[in-house]
Design a protein around this motif. Sequence first.
Motif, PDB file in Angstrom:
ATOM      1  N   ALA A 127       3.766   0.165   3.051  1.00  0.00           N
ATOM      2  CA  ALA A 127       2.722  -0.864   3.138  1.00  0.00           C
ATOM      3  C   ALA A 127       2.986  -2.039   2.203  1.00  0.00           C
ATOM      4  N   GLY A 128       3.880  -1.830   1.222  1.00  0.00           N
ATOM      5  CA  GLY A 128       4.188  -2.918   0.287  1.00  0.00           C
ATOM      6  C   GLY A 128       3.144  -3.021  -0.821  1.00  0.00           C
ATOM      7  N   TYR A 129       3.293  -4.084  -1.650  1.00  0.00           N
ATOM      8  CA  TYR A 129       2.391  -4.284  -2.784  1.00  0.00           C
ATOM      9  C   TYR A 129       1.112  -4.981  -2.330  1.00  0.00           C
ATOM     10  N   ASN A 130      -0.029  -4.494  -2.809  1.00  0.00           N
ATOM     11  CA  ASN A 130      -1.350  -5.073  -2.544  1.00  0.00           C
ATOM     12  C   ASN A 130      -1.571  -5.345  -1.041  1.00  0.00           C
ATOM     13  N   PRO A 131      -1.452  -4.332  -0.203  1.00  0.00           N
ATOM     14  CA  PRO A 131      -1.610  -4.532   1.237  1.00  0.00           C
ATOM     15  C   PRO A 131      -3.063  -4.817   1.611  1.00  0.00           C
ATOM     16  N   THR A 132      -3.256  -5.393   2.783  1.00  0.00           N
ATOM     17  CA  THR A 132      -4.607  -5.669   3.300  1.00  0.00           C
ATOM     18  C   THR A 132      -4.986  -4.701   4.416  1.00  0.00           C
ATOM     19  N   GLY A 173      -6.881  -4.928 -10.117  1.00  0.00           N
ATOM     20  CA  GLY A 173      -7.439  -5.660  -8.977  1.00  0.00           C
ATOM     21  C   GLY A 173      -6.588  -5.556  -7.724  1.00  0.00           C
ATOM     22  N   ALA A 174      -5.555  -4.710  -7.744  1.00  0.00           N
ATOM     23  CA  ALA A 174      -4.641  -4.587  -6.598  1.00  0.00           C
ATOM     24  C   ALA A 174      -5.008  -3.377  -5.736  1.00  0.00           C
ATOM     25  N   ASN A 175      -4.763  -3.521  -4.418  1.00  0.00           N
ATOM     26  CA  ASN A 175      -4.950  -2.410  -3.490  1.00  0.00           C
ATOM     27  C   ASN A 175      -3.695  -1.559  -3.405  1.00  0.00           C
ATOM     28  N   TYR A 176      -3.891  -0.269  -3.151  1.00  0.00           N
ATOM     29  CA  TYR A 176      -2.785   0.649  -2.901  1.00  0.00           C
ATOM     30  C   TYR A 176      -3.024   1.346  -1.569  1.00  0.00           C
ATOM     31  N   ALA A 227      -4.144  -0.570   5.883  1.00  0.00           N
ATOM     32  CA  ALA A 227      -3.499   0.711   5.583  1.00  0.00           C
ATOM     33  C   ALA A 227      -2.770   1.250   6.802  1.00  0.00           C
ATOM     34  N   PRO A 228      -1.545   1.749   6.639  1.00  0.00           N
ATOM     35  CA  PRO A 228      -0.838   2.394   7.756  1.00  0.00           C
ATOM     36  C   PRO A 228      -1.560   3.671   8.187  1.00  0.00           C
ATOM     37  N   SER A 229      -1.192   4.203   9.311  1.00  0.00           N
ATOM     38  CA  SER A 229      -1.789   5.435   9.818  1.00  0.00           C
ATOM     39  C   SER A 229      -1.580   6.576   8.816  1.00  0.00           C
ATOM     40  N   GLY A 230      -2.637   7.364   8.604  1.00  0.00           N
ATOM     41  CA  GLY A 230      -2.554   8.490   7.667  1.00  0.00           C
ATOM     42  C   GLY A 230      -2.762   8.088   6.229  1.00  0.00           C
ATOM     43  N   SER A 231      -3.076   6.798   5.995  1.00  0.00           N
ATOM     44  CA  SER A 231      -3.298   6.304   4.629  1.00  0.00           C
ATOM     45  C   SER A 231      -4.636   5.563   4.566  1.00  0.00           C
ATOM     46  N   GLU A 232      -5.065   5.250   3.350  1.00  0.00           N
ATOM     47  CA  GLU A 232      -6.275   4.445   3.162  1.00  0.00           C
ATOM     48  C   GLU A 232      -6.060   3.505   1.982  1.00  0.00           C
TER      49      GLU A 232
END
Length: 629
Positions: free
Chosen positions: A302-307, A322-325, A309-314
Motif C-alpha cells: 500500500a506504500g507510505y500513508n495510503p488513502t 499523523g500517518a496512516n498504515y 486499504a488493499p483487500s484483507g487490510s485496514e
Amino acid sequence: MFSNQPQMRPINTFAAWKYVMLLVFLGLGILFALPNMYGEDLALQVSGEKGSPIAQDVFLEIEKELKDNQIELKKSSNDSGKALFRFLDSESQLKARDIVSEFLRGKGDYGVALNLAPATPEWLKSLGGEPLKLGLDLRGGVHFLMEVDMGSAINKKEDQYVSDFKTTFREKKLRYASVIKVKNVGILARFRKTEDMERAEGIIRQSFSELSTRTREKDGLFEVVVTIPEVKLKEIKDYAVKQNIATLRNRINELGVAEPLIQQQGSERILVQLPGVQDSERAKRILGTTAIVEFRLVNESAGYNPTKAPSGSELILQKSSGANYAIKKSPVVDGSHLTDASVGYDENGMPQINVVLDSKGGNKMLLMTSKNINKPMAIVMIETKAIYERVNEELKVVGQNVIKNVVSAPNIGAALGTKFRITGQFTPTEAHDLALILRSGSLIAPVYFVEERTVGPSLGKQNIELGKTSILVGFIAVLIFMLVYYRVFGIVANIALMSNLVFIIAIMSLIPGATLTLPGIAGIVLTVGMAVDANVLIFERIREELREGTKPAQAIHNGYDKAFSTIADANVTTLIAALVLFGIGTGPVAGFAVTLFIGIITSMFTAIIGSRAIINLIYGGKALNKISI
C-alpha cells in the motif's frame, strides 16, 4: 423442719456469672472501640513492582532520600511488602510524594499513593484492634458507578461459539457452507446436504449442550439455528461482571490505593470507591480503558500513508505521526496471550514496555517473525469508548466507539519469542499506565461510567466534624433529659446509653468491609434516640405500678417484665425494616441500614439486660420503701 422446695432467688437479683459476662462484654467493647480514639496520620504508601513486596534496600533508599531533602518523618515502616511513611503535616506529605515519585522513576513500576494510616498503637493492633473504615463522604476520594456493556459480552461469546463450531466441524471432517451470526435470529450453521445438517445438530447438542438448536431449510441450504437460552445468557452476564471486577481490582491494587471498595451493584453495574484519590481523570482512564494490544503485519504494497486499504487490510492512524498504515486484519498475536508488561528504558533513555507472552503466543510470534525478517510489524492498540446521550434527564449509553491506534511499526530485526519490547512516543506516566492496563488483563466487556463524584479531603473532614457534633449534641441532650426526669434510674439509663455507643463502634470496627458513611452517622444518631426509648417504656411502666400501690421492689420487677414484649415488638419491626433497606438499598442507604441494625441489637441488650443489671445491683434483694424514679 426440712423441705424439698427449691430455694427461691431474691427478687431483682442476678447470678454472679451474669455480671461477669456483662463486664467481659463491656471490656471487649471498650478494647475494640479504643483504636478510633487515636486518629490517623498523613502518610505515603509505596508498593513494589506490579504489586510485589518492596525490597528492604529500596525502602531504606527512599527513607534516606526523604531525610536528605529535609522531609521530617513521624514514623516509617515496611510491613507486608508495602512501605509506609508518616508525616506531621499535609505539606510534607505532598512534597514527599513528588520526591519519591521522581526518585523511583526509571527504577521500575512502583506504586506511590497518598494515604491516611491509622495511628493505632502496636499493642492494640496485636490484639486485633482496628479503627472504623470511613466512607468516601467522610474521607474524600473518587466514586464511580460503572455499567458493563452486556451487548458486547454476549457478542463476544457468540463470536467464540462461531469459531468453536468451525473448529469442531473441521475436526469431525464435516463440510459446511458457512457459520454466521444473524441479529435477532442466532448463529446459523449452513449446509448443502440434509444429512450434514442433521449430523451437525447432533454434534452441537453433544458438544454444546447448553445451547438450543432447531433445523430449517432456506434459500436451498439446510440450516441449524443455534440460540443461547435465557439461563445461559444470565450466566454469561454474571461472568462478565465478575471478570470485570477481578480485572478492575488488579488495576486498583497496582494504583496503590489504600482500602478501595469495589463491588457488584445490581445485575450489570459495578461500584468503585477510591479513598484518598483526587486525580479522578487518571483513575477513570485506567479503570475504564478496555485496552487490547494486537501485533499485526503491515501491508507494504500500500506504500507510505495510503488513502485506501488493499483487500484483507485496514487503514489505521498513528496519532503521534499523523500517518496512516495499511495493517493486515489478522493479528499475529493478540492480547489474550500477554502474561506480563512492565516499564523499562531503551538505549536513548526513552520509556518502553517490556512484554511477556505465554508459550502459545510465543510460538506464534516466533513462527511469523522468522518468516518476515526486515518487514514492518505494527503494534496496534484498540480501545472501546462509550457514546453517551441524555435521555429524560438521565445519561444513557447509546453506542460505542472503537478507537484503533498504531503505537509503532518497527521492522522485525530478528525472530521474536515470548519476550520483546514495545517502543513508541511514550511519556513515563503513559508507559506506566499502559503497562498497568495490559498486565492487569483486558476487561471482558467495556464498562461505561454512569455516575462520577469527587469528594475533597477538606469536605470529608468537615463531614466528620459535623457528624461528631450531631452525635454529641443529641447524646448530651438525651443524657440531661434522662438525668433530670428519672433521677437515679436516669443515671442508669445514661450508663446503658454510653455502653450502647461503645458497642456500636466496636462491632462496626470488627466487621470486615464495614464502612462508616454520613448516612451511617445518621443511623447512629437515630439509634441514640431509639436506645433511650426502651428505658423510657420500662421506667414509665415502673411508675405506673407504683401509682397502683405496688411495692417498689415488685414494681421494678413488673416494669421490666411487662415492658419487654412492647420493646421487643417495636424493635423487631424496625429490625425488619433495616434488613429490607440493606437488601434492596445500595451505597448510602445500605450504610444507614447497617448502623441501624447493629444499633437496635445493642440498644436492646444494654436497655433490657445492662440497665437491669445495674438496677439490680442498686436495689436488688433489699426491703425497699422508696425508689428514686
